[in-house]
Design a protein around this motif. Structure first.
Motif, short mmCIF file in Angstrom:
data_model
loop_
_atom_site.label_atom_id
_atom_site.label_comp_id
_atom_site.label_asym_id
_atom_site.label_seq_id
_atom_site.Cartn_x
_atom_site.Cartn_y
_atom_site.Cartn_z
N THR A 198 -6.03 2.92 12.38
CA THR A 198 -6.60 4.23 12.62
C THR A 198 -5.98 5.24 11.67
O THR A 198 -4.91 5.00 11.08
N ASP A 199 -6.64 6.37 11.47
CA ASP A 199 -6.10 7.45 10.65
C ASP A 199 -6.47 8.78 11.29
O ASP A 199 -7.10 8.82 12.34
N LEU B 254 -9.33 -2.50 5.46
CA LEU B 254 -9.25 -1.38 6.41
C LEU B 254 -8.32 -0.29 5.90
O LEU B 254 -8.62 0.92 6.01
N ILE B 255 -7.18 -0.69 5.33
CA ILE B 255 -6.23 0.30 4.81
C ILE B 255 -6.83 1.04 3.62
O ILE B 255 -6.69 2.26 3.49
N TRP C 129 0.80 -1.22 0.00
CA TRP C 129 0.00 0.00 0.00
C TRP C 129 0.84 1.28 0.00
O TRP C 129 0.29 2.37 -0.26
N ARG C 130 2.12 1.21 0.31
CA ARG C 130 2.91 2.44 0.36
C ARG C 130 2.93 3.21 -0.96
O ARG C 130 2.83 4.44 -0.95
N ARG D 297 0.42 10.71 1.42
CA ARG D 297 0.15 10.28 2.79
C ARG D 297 1.10 9.14 3.14
O ARG D 297 1.88 8.67 2.30
N ALA D 298 1.04 8.69 4.39
CA ALA D 298 1.93 7.62 4.86
C ALA D 298 1.13 6.55 5.57
O ALA D 298 0.04 6.80 6.10
N VAL D 299 1.65 5.33 5.58
CA VAL D 299 1.08 4.21 6.30
C VAL D 299 2.20 3.59 7.12
O VAL D 299 3.27 3.25 6.59
#
Length: 422
Positions: free
Chosen positions: A349-350, A321-322, A286-287, A295-297
């Motif tokens: 969470t975000d 969820l991501i 997903w990165r 954005r970042a994960v």
């Protein structure tokens, strides 16, 4: 069918009329003839007795005196020795019924009646029998039509129901007809309709789930392939190709998992696995998408947690969820692992606005979405989690916190600390 029922009923009635009607006609004809013969005999004997009594009483014997003793349609002739014959009524012609009686004074009384009168009586009787037979036929036809409609109409309905099932309309009609055999057929058709409805629903659900679950891996794979085409560095090409192959394997696992769930949503293949590997794989996948969105994960929490479940299913839940955070959330998305009791928990969470208040607990229902999305992802994710004996919950709406609970393998290496991993 209606025509056959009417014809068969009418044939039975006609046979019954033919058998019993002919017998009745014969019996009635004989009865009328015998009755007429007995009446003539009785009248002759009675008339002879009257003549005897008048002769003994030395009374005058005339046709006028004896007229009342003879029926209107009969003829009588009294022959008294030494006197001219006395005739009463009109002598019939043709075939007659006749009887002679001889009195004590040697007088002879002859009474005759034309057989035409008997024939008329027989004719009247035949007309009555024919009328009754006609009424019986009419009643039989009416009853046959009613019974044919009672049987044919339900069969027409059942045929229409079967045709609807064949055309893809599985709605049961729940209509019964008061005939046990037809009601049994209706029960079977309704049961078949319900089974077909469930099968169609499952097929549509599988198609929707497959479309949703495969969309994200295919998008990520497409991005990897684009990066490969844009670089000339062999090391980068090799690394991206390796990641692409891993994503292909995940696609295969997604397809197999969807097919397994479509057959039996509780047929999991839970094993003990390490959460770090699944989380690492999701971060790598997903990165690129998050980098494109600016954005970042990241992930943090306890490491080397051993959970019980299906790695592919857990990966799909985390991917849902991501992706949900990417589409509806904001800021950095964080995956945090922790332990509660005998369960390993992965929280996602975000920093976005969170779940709208009007959605609440309905967020896991199908077709429920805060934006123009399918509303399938979270519902599929919860089904996958429950299939492995875990559960997916929303712990907090603002900021959004979703938690995946999995059974944990209690043994954990010593010296393991909670530290962030980026």
């Amino acid at each position: 069918m209606r025509r056959r029922l009417i014809q068969s009923t009418l044939a039975v009635v006609l046979v019954v009329i033919a058998v019993f009607g002919v017998s009745l006609v014969i019996v009635e004809t004989r009865t009328i003839s015998n009755s007429a013969q007995k009446q003539v005999e009785s009248e002759a004997v009675q008339l002879a007795s009257i003549v005897d009594s008048r002769i003994i009483g030395d009374e005058r014997i005339t046709a006028k005196v004896l007229r009342d003793q003879v029926g209107d349609e009969r003829y009588a002739r009294i022959e008294i020795p030494g006197q001219p014959p006395i005739e009463i009524g009109e002598k019939p012609t043709g075939d007659v019924i006749r009887h002679r009686a001889k009195g004590e004074k040697n007088e002879i009384v002859t009474v005759e009646e034309s057989r035409s009168a008997v024939s008329r009586e027989v004719g009247r009787t035949l007309l009555i029998i024919a009328a009754v037979a006609l009424l019986a036929v009419v009643a039989a036809v009416l009853l046959a039509v009613r019974q044919a409609n009672r049987l044919a109409s339900p069969l027409t309905d059942l045929a229409e129901t079967a045709e609807r099932l064949g055309s893809g309309d599985p709605r049961p009609r729940h209509k019964r007809y008061g005939v046990p055999e037809l009601d049994r057929v209706a029960d079977v058709l309704d049961s078949s309709a319900e089974r077909i409805g469930r099968m169609l629903t499952a097929e549509r659900r599988l198609a929707a789930d497959a479309s949703h679950q495969l969309r994200t891996p295919l998008t990520a794979l497409s991005m990897r392939l684009e990066e490969i085409t844009l670089t000339d560095d062999p090391a980068t090409v090799k690394e991206e190709a390796h990641i692409a192959l891993t994503q292909v394997e995940r696609l295969t696992d997604v397809v197999e998992r969807l097919l397994t769930n479509s057959r039996d949503p509780r047929n999991g293949s839970a094993v003990s696995f390490e959460l770090d590997e699944v989380i690492k794989q999701q971060l790598e996948e997903w990165r690129p998408a998050y980098r494109s969105a600016g954005r970042a994960v990241v992930s943090s929490g306890k490491r080397h947690l051993q959970a019980v479940g299906t790695p592919g299913a857990v990966a799909q839940v985390l991917a849902a969820l991501i992706e949900n955070s990417l589409m509806h959330g904001g800021g950095t998305v964080a995956l945090r692992t922790r332990v509660t009791g005998n369960q390993a928990v992965i929280e996602v969470t975000d920093e976005g606005p969170g779940v709208p208040a009007d959605l609440g607990a309905r967020i896991f229902e199908r077709a429920i979405s805060g934006r123009n999305s399918t509303g399938i992802g979270l519902a599929v994710a919860r089904d996958l989690a429950e299939a492995d004996g875990g559960r997916l919950e929303m712990l907090q709406a603002k900021p959004p916190v979703f938690a995946l609970f999995l059974s944990r393998t209690p043994k954990m290496p010593s010296g393991v600390e909670e530290r962030p991993v980026r």
